[in-house]
Design a protein around this motif. Structure first.
Motif, short mmCIF file in Angstrom:
data_model
loop_
_atom_site.label_atom_id
_atom_site.label_comp_id
_atom_site.label_asym_id
_atom_site.label_seq_id
_atom_site.Cartn_x
_atom_site.Cartn_y
_atom_site.Cartn_z
N ALA A 120 0.74 -1.38 -0.02
CA ALA A 120 -0.07 0.13 0.00
C ALA A 120 0.79 1.20 -0.19
N LEU A 121 2.02 1.37 0.75
CA LEU A 121 2.97 2.50 0.89
C LEU A 121 3.51 2.49 -0.51
N ALA A 122 3.87 1.17 -1.16
CA ALA A 122 4.44 1.63 -2.61
C ALA A 122 3.36 2.09 -3.69
N SER A 123 2.22 1.94 -3.44
CA SER A 123 1.25 2.47 -4.45
C SER A 123 1.19 3.91 -4.14
N GLN A 124 1.10 4.08 -2.84
CA GLN A 124 1.02 5.44 -2.44
C GLN A 124 1.99 6.43 -2.89
N PHE A 125 3.29 6.16 -2.55
CA PHE A 125 4.57 6.90 -3.02
C PHE A 125 4.68 6.85 -4.42
N ALA A 126 4.56 5.76 -4.96
CA ALA A 126 4.96 5.69 -6.51
C ALA A 126 3.84 6.61 -7.25
N GLY A 127 2.68 6.89 -6.82
CA GLY A 127 1.67 7.53 -7.28
C GLY A 127 1.74 8.97 -6.82
#
Ligand SMILES: NC(=O)c1ccc[n+]([C@@H]2O[C@H](COP(=O)([O-])OP(=O)(O)OC[C@H]3O[C@@H](n4cnc5c(N)ncnc54)[C@H](O)[C@@H]3O)[C@@H](O)[C@H]2O)c1
Length: 245
Positions: free
Chosen positions: A17-24
């Motif tokens: 979820a953190l990866a999706s948040q920051f990558a976005g």
């Protein structure tokens, strides 16, 4: 210049979820790391359509040389590191203190505490040379409240909170902020093997019910951002009210 965010434990529920948040987030590149190559690949698959550049590195946070290699790869590929999210963690076996082995304690300390120490140790030279950086450690509300049958988990998460506070004091003058997030319970692979009745009982202790990883990412996003420029040494509790009573 893009912001560079390194995330450990990126193959898990919260890490993904953190990866999706920051990558976005705008102008943000991510370096995703996990001990499980397959879990990392699944996280990359789940990233939103529009995202910054992504690098993946398989590494075990309990081994300093592997964490150093993650940091080296991030610098080699992107030239800097603005944010480290030290998120890899393990739950200890369910048992009272007299039934747990020294190996149970060592595993919890090696991953949960030394994992954070290794991240700080590896990234601080890079952030000091930039004179800026934000480190966010994943602790747990179990570091603030007592959970029966989970002493190594509680003790290691309490240690993570203190680690964040001491690091905040030590590196403030270097322009590095260090904070941690203390989540309440959200269902993830960490609970594998726990009977549903036990999970329901934990959920009942949260006034807002069990959480989800997506309900936690906002806290990390804030702590990593310039909006939190005067916030350091804090343990941000996001627990659906678990610790309020
Ligand atoms: N799930 C919860 O209720 C809860 C509550 C509070 C805090 N936390 C913390 O949140 C963090 C993420 O947990 P999660 O619930 O997403 O669990 P998860 O099991 O889904 O994710 C944990 C990830 O860490 C990785 N990992 C484990 N050991 C590692 C090691 N030695 N080196 C590198 N990676 C390693 C795993 O492969 C996994 O992908 C952990 O630090 C956990 O303690 C979880």
């Amino acid at each position: 210049m893009s912001r560079v965010v390194v995330i450990t434990g990126a193959g898990g529920a919260l890490g993904s979820a953190l990866a999706s948040q920051f990558a976005g987030e705008p102008d943000t590149d991510v370096v995703l790391s996990d001990v499980s190559e397959a879990a990392l690949a699944a996280t990359v698959e789940s990233l939103p359509g529009e995202h910054g550049r992504v690098e993946t590195v398989t590494a075990d946070v309990s081994d300093f040389t592997q964490v150093e290699a993650v940091v080296a790869r991030a610098v080699e590929r992107f030239g800097r590191i603005d944010v480290l999210i030290s998120n890899a963690g393990v739950l200890s076996p369910n048992g009272r203190i007299h039934n747990l082995t020294t190996a149970d304690w060592e595993r919890a300390f090696r991953v949960n505490v030394l994992g954070g120490v290794h991240g700080i140790k590896a990234v601080v030279p890079v952030m000091r040379s930039q004179k800026s950086g934000s480190i966010v450690l994943t602790a747990s509300v179990s570091g603030l409240t007592a959970w029966s049958h989970a002493a190594p988990y509680c003790a290691t998460k309490a240690a993570v909170i203190q680690l964040a506070k001491v690091a905040a004091v030590e590196y403030a003058r270097d322009g590095i902020r260090v904070n941690c997030v203390c989540p309440g319970t959200f269902v993830s692979a960490i609970h594998e093997g726990l009977p549903q009745a036990a999970i329901d009982a934990i959920g009942a202790k949260h006034p807002l019910g069990l959480g989800s990883a997506s309900e936690l990412v906002g806290a990390y996003s804030y702590l990593a951002s310039d909006a939190a420029g005067w916030t350091t040494g804090t343990a941000m509790v996001v627990d659906g009210g678990y610790s309020a009573p």
